[in-house]
Design an enzyme around this catalytic site. Structure first.
Site: not given
Ligand code: CMC
Length: 431
Positions: A268, A309, A365
């Site tokens: 986050h 996201h 970010d």
């Molecule tokens: N790098 C590589 N792969 C990713 C990433 C990433 N940053 N984000 C998602 N994926 C992949 C994930 O491995 C999954 O792949 P598969 O379908 O093969 O298993 C797919 O994309 C869907 O990911 P998810 O984890 O189910 O997506 P989510 O909606 O639960 O997670 C997130 C959203 C923001 C937590 C995630 O994209 C992430 O960890 N990003 C990196 C951390 C980050 O930048 N966070 C800041 C968010 S914006 C600021 C805020 O509002 O907090």
């Protein structure tokens, strides 16, 4: 038959049900009637991490994730960032409308006059160890405000809620700045009421021995715009925490401490800190292909921080604005050498099938940390700089919940999958 409804047939019983659809949603409680027999509790919906469940109605901010749109109270984020100020945006988020001239002046005065904190708060902060993470200090000190303002627990009183909102917005910057000064071992700087919200924050962060701190106007404006972009973001993990704690009618400082704690994590608000650590670890543009391969293979759980996201499946509009602003800031501060790695990472990722397929784009970010670093902040303070403006959104959403008669204490259900009705086994008989 009404068209705004859903017909469901329960194949276990052959019974059919008609469920109303309103605003593109069905009510989870409406499916409770679907049961096998009288003893059956009724159907639940299972939604780990609330990926497809609306828990509130809200009119504070709106995101269209597919189109990459963010609006505060209906105003596009691009217009607010270009023409507005942070405190004007804060007024909009809290009150629902842009202020007229008098309203804005009064609001600015009210917030400015709440930036001072009691001396005991300062003593409380002095108790932290020299190497305490500033976000941990912020969580604890904001939580401690509940002991200084006991009237804050009268949460049903609208005027009390507004007073705490003004107070929280005023004081969070001071506490954040002091947390930063604490990590440096520098004396805490008191607020300067002659300065703007962002200018005063820079004063409390950076002033050394000068009689009067004069903020650089480009940096001051950049902080203000970054704060506008971070002020609210509908139902994310921290807003949900704020609302969940608030739903038990706890005082807002206790709820804010929880929200800040939720923001702290690297998935986050801690992502801006994690992005810089990642860029530093990559070290050079030549190492990017190997890093991207690591991310794609999922090795060691490595992720491309600052990408992806839950809601945006398009370029995060805030990321675009932050990227544009970086150039203006770098003209004053000098170019952040990590920018080249970030730009190349973005270019490669946006052309790579893995990221295209999953609709992973830069989020807010990805570039904000580069700006903060160029301004001279250490990475530990980045999530704190996120928490300052987000306090506005948390307080606006917390207060909004009191006007919604459908809101009750948040109490999710679980699907219990553990053992049942076992007899106690004495120690000697356990294997
Ligand atoms: N790098 C590589 N792969 C990713 C990433 C990433 N940053 N984000 C998602 N994926 C992949 C994930 O491995 C999954 O792949 P598969 O379908 O093969 O298993 C797919 O994309 C869907 O990911 P998810 O984890 O189910 O997506 P989510 O909606 O639960 O997670 C997130 C959203 C923001 C937590 C995630 O994209 C992430 O960890 N990003 C990196 C951390 C980050 O930048 N966070 C800041 C968010 S914006 C600021 C805020 O509002 O907090």
């Amino acid at each position: 038959m009404s068209k705004e409804s859903l017909s469901i047939t329960d194949n276990r019983t052959g019974k059919s049900y008609e469920i109303d659809i309103k605003d593109g949603a069905i009510r989870a409680m409406d499916i409770r009637q679907i049961a096998i027999d009288e003893d059956d509790f009724g159907l639940l919906s299972y939604d780990p991490s609330l990926g497809n469940t609306a828990t509130v109605t809200s009119s504070v901010s709106f995101i269209d994730g597919d189109k990459g749109i963010l609006e505060y109270r209906g105003y596009p984020i691009e217009q607010l960032a270009e023409k507005g100020t942070f405190l004007e945006t804060a007024y909009l988020l809290v009150h629902g409308e842009l202020p007229n001239k008098d309203q804005l002046e009064n609001w600015e005065t009210d917030i400015t006059h709440r930036t001072m904190v009691l001396e005991n708060v300062k003593k409380f902060m002095e108790g932290f160890r020299y190497d305490a993470h500033p976000m941990g200090m912020l969580v604890s000190t904001v939580g401690a405000l509940s002991t200084f303002y006991p009237e804050a627990k009268n949460v049903q009183d609208e005027s009390v809620r507004l007073e705490q909102t003004i107070r929280a917005i005023g004081k969070v910057g001071t506490i954040a700045a002091w947390a930063y000064r604490h990590t440096l071992g520098y004396p805490y700087i008191y607020p300067d009421n002659d300065l703007s919200y962002s200018g005063n924050l820079l004063n409390m962060l950076f002033r050394m021995v000068e009689d009067k701190y004069i903020p650089n106007p480009v940096i001051e404006r950049a902080m203000d715009v970054l704060f506008i972009l971070h002020a609210d973001h509908e139902q994310n993990a921290s807003a949900n925490t704020m609302r969940a704690i608030g739903s038990s009618l706890a005082d807002p400082y206790s709820a804010l401490a929880g929200a800040i704690g939720s923001l702290y994590g690297p998935l986050h608000g801690g992502a801006n800190e994690a992005v810089i650590r990642m860029l530093e670890e990559i070290e050079s543009v030549d190492n990017i292909p190997k890093f991207i391969e690591n991310v794609k293979s999922g090795a060691d759980g490595v992720r491309l921080m600052g990408f992806g996201h839950r809601v945006y499946k398009n370029y995060d509009p805030r990321a675009r604005l932050v990227k544009e602003m970086a150039d203006k800031v770098f003209e004053v501060t000098g170019r952040n050498p990590l920018l080249d790695i970030a730009l190349e990472l973005e270019r490669i990722a946006l052309e790579d099938e893995y990221f295209i397929e999953r609709k992973l784009y830069p989020n807010v970010d990805f570039y904000s940390g580069l700006i903060y670093q160029a301004m001279g902040f250490p990475v530990e303070i980045f999530p704190v700089l996120f928490a300052i403006p987000r306090t506005v959104g948390w307080m606006a959403q917390w207060s909004e919940a009191f006007g919604d008669r459908e809101q009750r204490i948040v109490r999710p259900r679980q699907l219990y999958v553990g053992e049942r009705q076992r007899d106690y086994v004495s120690m000697k008989d356990r294997s």
